[in-house]
Design a protein around this motif. Structure first.
Motif, short mmCIF file in Angstrom:
data_model
loop_
_atom_site.label_atom_id
_atom_site.label_comp_id
_atom_site.label_asym_id
_atom_site.label_seq_id
_atom_site.Cartn_x
_atom_site.Cartn_y
_atom_site.Cartn_z
N PRO A 135 -7.37 1.54 -11.71
CA PRO A 135 -7.30 2.31 -10.44
C PRO A 135 -8.18 1.70 -9.33
O PRO A 135 -9.25 1.18 -9.71
CB PRO A 135 -7.90 3.83 -10.71
CG PRO A 135 -8.75 3.61 -11.88
CD PRO A 135 -8.02 2.51 -12.89
N VAL A 136 -7.55 1.51 -8.09
CA VAL A 136 -8.32 0.64 -7.08
C VAL A 136 -8.59 1.40 -5.83
O VAL A 136 -9.41 1.09 -5.00
CB VAL A 136 -7.23 -0.50 -6.66
CG1 VAL A 136 -7.07 -1.51 -7.84
CG2 VAL A 136 -5.98 -0.17 -6.16
N ALA B 70 1.02 1.38 -7.80
CA ALA B 70 1.68 2.84 -7.38
C ALA B 70 1.17 2.76 -5.62
O ALA B 70 2.09 3.54 -5.32
CB ALA B 70 0.81 3.97 -8.02
N ILE B 71 0.35 2.30 -5.15
CA ILE B 71 -0.09 2.63 -3.95
C ILE B 71 0.99 1.60 -2.98
O ILE B 71 1.52 1.93 -2.03
CB ILE B 71 -1.45 2.16 -3.49
CG1 ILE B 71 -2.62 3.02 -4.33
CG2 ILE B 71 -1.74 2.28 -1.79
CD1 ILE B 71 -3.88 2.64 -4.12
N ALA B 72 1.26 0.41 -3.53
CA ALA B 72 2.02 -0.67 -2.81
C ALA B 72 3.61 -0.40 -3.17
O ALA B 72 4.47 -0.96 -2.57
CB ALA B 72 1.86 -2.01 -3.14
N VAL C 226 14.17 7.25 -6.71
CA VAL C 226 13.47 7.61 -5.01
C VAL C 226 13.14 6.28 -4.62
O VAL C 226 12.51 5.62 -5.24
CB VAL C 226 12.36 8.63 -5.27
CG1 VAL C 226 11.95 9.05 -3.75
CG2 VAL C 226 12.99 9.86 -5.71
N ILE C 227 13.56 6.28 -3.41
CA ILE C 227 13.10 4.96 -2.52
C ILE C 227 12.06 5.44 -1.62
O ILE C 227 12.19 6.08 -0.81
CB ILE C 227 14.21 4.54 -1.69
CG1 ILE C 227 15.77 4.18 -2.42
CG2 ILE C 227 14.10 3.46 -0.87
CD1 ILE C 227 15.60 3.12 -3.58
N ALA C 228 10.81 4.81 -1.91
CA ALA C 228 9.74 5.39 -0.94
C ALA C 228 9.64 4.84 0.22
O ALA C 228 10.29 3.73 0.56
CB ALA C 228 8.27 4.93 -2.05
N ILE D 87 -3.05 -1.55 1.67
CA ILE D 87 -3.62 -2.16 0.21
C ILE D 87 -2.92 -3.50 0.05
O ILE D 87 -3.62 -4.40 -0.52
CB ILE D 87 -2.95 -1.28 -0.91
CG1 ILE D 87 -3.71 -1.30 -2.13
CG2 ILE D 87 -1.22 -1.42 -1.14
CD1 ILE D 87 -4.98 -1.04 -2.16
N GLU D 88 -1.89 -3.89 0.77
CA GLU D 88 -1.45 -5.11 0.62
C GLU D 88 -2.10 -6.20 1.40
O GLU D 88 -2.70 -7.09 1.13
CB GLU D 88 0.06 -5.42 1.10
CG GLU D 88 1.17 -4.66 0.19
CD GLU D 88 2.44 -4.77 0.75
OE1 GLU D 88 3.20 -4.65 -0.19
OE2 GLU D 88 2.63 -4.70 1.96
N VAL D 89 -2.61 -5.70 2.71
CA VAL D 89 -3.46 -6.65 3.57
C VAL D 89 -5.03 -6.92 3.05
O VAL D 89 -5.61 -7.81 3.25
CB VAL D 89 -3.60 -6.31 5.08
CG1 VAL D 89 -2.21 -6.40 5.65
CG2 VAL D 89 -4.05 -4.85 5.25
#
Length: 502
Positions: free
Chosen positions: A202-203, A211-213, A300-302, A311-313
């Motif tokens: 977990p981050v 999961a977040i990205a 499902v397309i999020a 979270i990417e940057v």
């Protein structure tokens, strides 16, 4: 894990060696045991030739040299013959410990190294008479995982049209995703080996990064996305066979005219690039589903939401900042960085999202000149598709992290895209250009962090050669007036010169 295999003739043994080579990685070791004439050298030669993709490669016995290395194979190989080694202490002089981290070791007469530790060890004991050979395999570590996975693949293919096909390594890594080329009777297909992705630590808010990205968790994503793309007239690979539970599929082979390879070969890319832009303009004019029905449920397309973008940057302060400065980012600059992105990213949250493939760039586009119109652009690596702003994929294409796209060419293609969108009354050029600059900067920021992480964590330093190119893309995106605050941050803490030097 223990396995016993029987081979009727040298060709079957050689085919098995080539099959196992598909899973070879640095740090793995294959120990070949058995009497003189049992087939150790036959196996070794076939294994090395398969890694070299050269059936005629000369593979001399290292009986007298003791160790023979091969650096041009898919995975570097160190082939050792320890028959003349009388005591284990003499092995240290051969340098096998140093080679073990960067090569796959292939050791004949391995008694003197059986106590050494390897990331994966496969002991193959060969026996038999005449043309018949029996192999007893004892696998540990990553080799045990490889043998289990190979058994899954063999069982899956046995129930398809491709049973008995020749398997060749195409690309991939051992942890999550691999691809093989299947060849049979003059036809080819692609085997996708994509088991479920294990969750990382977990981050944030108790969730892992993936999961977040909204990264694909298993093969279901690519099968679902490709099915819709194909139904709508795009050239994603057709699926011929699938086992969703095991993460395996046989899909259409779109060929090897990958945009990146064509660019590096100096081919004329004007028409392929114009058509790739036309595909995006066409996709932007459609409504796209949020849910795709599947044989075992639905996919499902999020949304490419702000949490995913943030979270990417975050990869830049977490990985690229320490890479450049040698220290962790201080609290003040970190807070300012987060606040600036939180103020900009809402401009990319469109009310009419489209499917965003996220990796729409030269490694994942294949030119199909024998087809017509937008079908000439083959689309692969689609599993991380999200619903988001159409400017993201255009930025991915025109700001290619691995290949030079001149600013002049990018501007021409950007203008061509906008011309194609003019018929859409909802298309706002100024709003699109702002989103393009923000998402281009967001993608470049993310990629700088990814490349630093690949170098630091995974030892893949080659990606760092792309940092100057990505930094120049970032600088150009930051020139948009609305990004002045973010540009000031980079100028103060990570200016262009400092980024390019690293």
């Amino acid at each position: 894990m223990q396995l016993i295999r029987r081979f009727e003739g040298a060709e079957e043994l050689e085919a098995f060696a080539a099959e196992l080579s598909l899973f070879a990685r640095p740090g793995m070791a294959v120990m070949l045991s058995g009497d003189v004439g049992s087939g150790k050298s036959t196996f070794a030669r076939a294994f090395i030739r398969a890694l070299a993709a050269d059936p005629d490669l000369e593979v001399p016995s290292p009986t007298f040299t003791l160790v023979q290395t091969y650096e041009e194979t898919r995975v570097p190989v160190a082939h050792a013959d320890l028959y003349r080694i009388r005591q284990a202490s003499d092995v240290a002089e051969l340098g096998l410990d140093d080679l073990a981290s960067s090569h796959v070791l292939l050791v004949e007469w391995p008694d003197k190294v059986m106590e050494q530790a390897f990331a994966g060890r496969l002991l193959i004991t060969l026996s038999g008479e005449g043309s018949v050979r029996e192999a007893t395999l004892v696998a540990a570590g990553s080799w045990a995982q490889a043998l289990f996975r190979n058994a899954d693949i063999r069982g899956f293919l046995a129930g398809t049209h491709w049973s008995g096909a020749r398997r060749r390594f195409l690309e991939g890594d051992a942890s999550f995703r691999r691809y093989e080329t299947l060849e049979m009777s003059g036809d080819t297909a692609i085997l996708m080996d994509m088991p479920a992705r294990p969750d990382g630590p977990p981050v944030r808010n108790g969730k892992p990064y993936s999961a977040i990205a909204h990264l694909a968790e298993d093969i279901r994503a690519v099968i679902a996305v490709n099915a819709v793309l194909c139904a709508r007239g795009y050239s994603a690979p057709l699926t011929y066979a699938q086992d969703l539970a095991k993460g395996l599929a046989v899909v259409e082979d779109l060929g090897r005219d990958v945009y990146g390879n064509m660019i590096r070969a100096g081919q004329d890319m004007r028409e392929p690039m114009l058509e790739a832009v036309a595909v995006l303009a066409h996709m932007a004019g459609q409504e796209w589903p949020e849910v795709v029905p599947m044989t075992d449920g639905r996919h499902v397309i999020a949304r490419y939401d702000i949490d995913a973008q943030l979270i990417e940057v975050d990869l830049l302060p977490s990985w690229f900042w320490p890479h450049v400065t040698g220290s962790d980012i201080p609290v003040g600059p970190r807070a300012a960085f987060d606040d600036l992105w939180r103020s900009l990213l809402p401009f990319t949250q469109t009310l009419q999202p489209v499917w965003v493939l996220r990796d729409y760039h030269s490694p994942n586009l294949i030119w199909l000149p024998g087809r017509q119109g937008r079908k000439r652009v083959g689309l692969i690596d689609t599993q991380d598709c999200l619903l988001g702003h159409p400017a993201y994929d255009l930025a991915s294409l025109l700001q290619d992290a691995r290949t030079d796209i001149s600013f002049e060419q990018a501007d021409e293609l950007h203008a061509h895209y906008c011309d194609l969108r003019q018929a859409d009354r909802s298309f706002d050029r100024s709003a699109f250009d702002l989103a393009y600059a923000i998402l281009g900067a967001q993608r470049a920021t993310k990629i700088l962090g990814i490349f630093a992480r690949l170098s630091k964590r995974d030892g893949k330093h080659g990606y760092l050669r792309h940092v100057p190119r990505v930094s120049r893309y970032l600088e150009r995106n930051l020139s948009h007036p609305k990004l002045a605050g973010l540009k000031a941050w980079f100028d103060a803490y990570l200016p262009l010169g400092a980024r390019e030097e690293r």
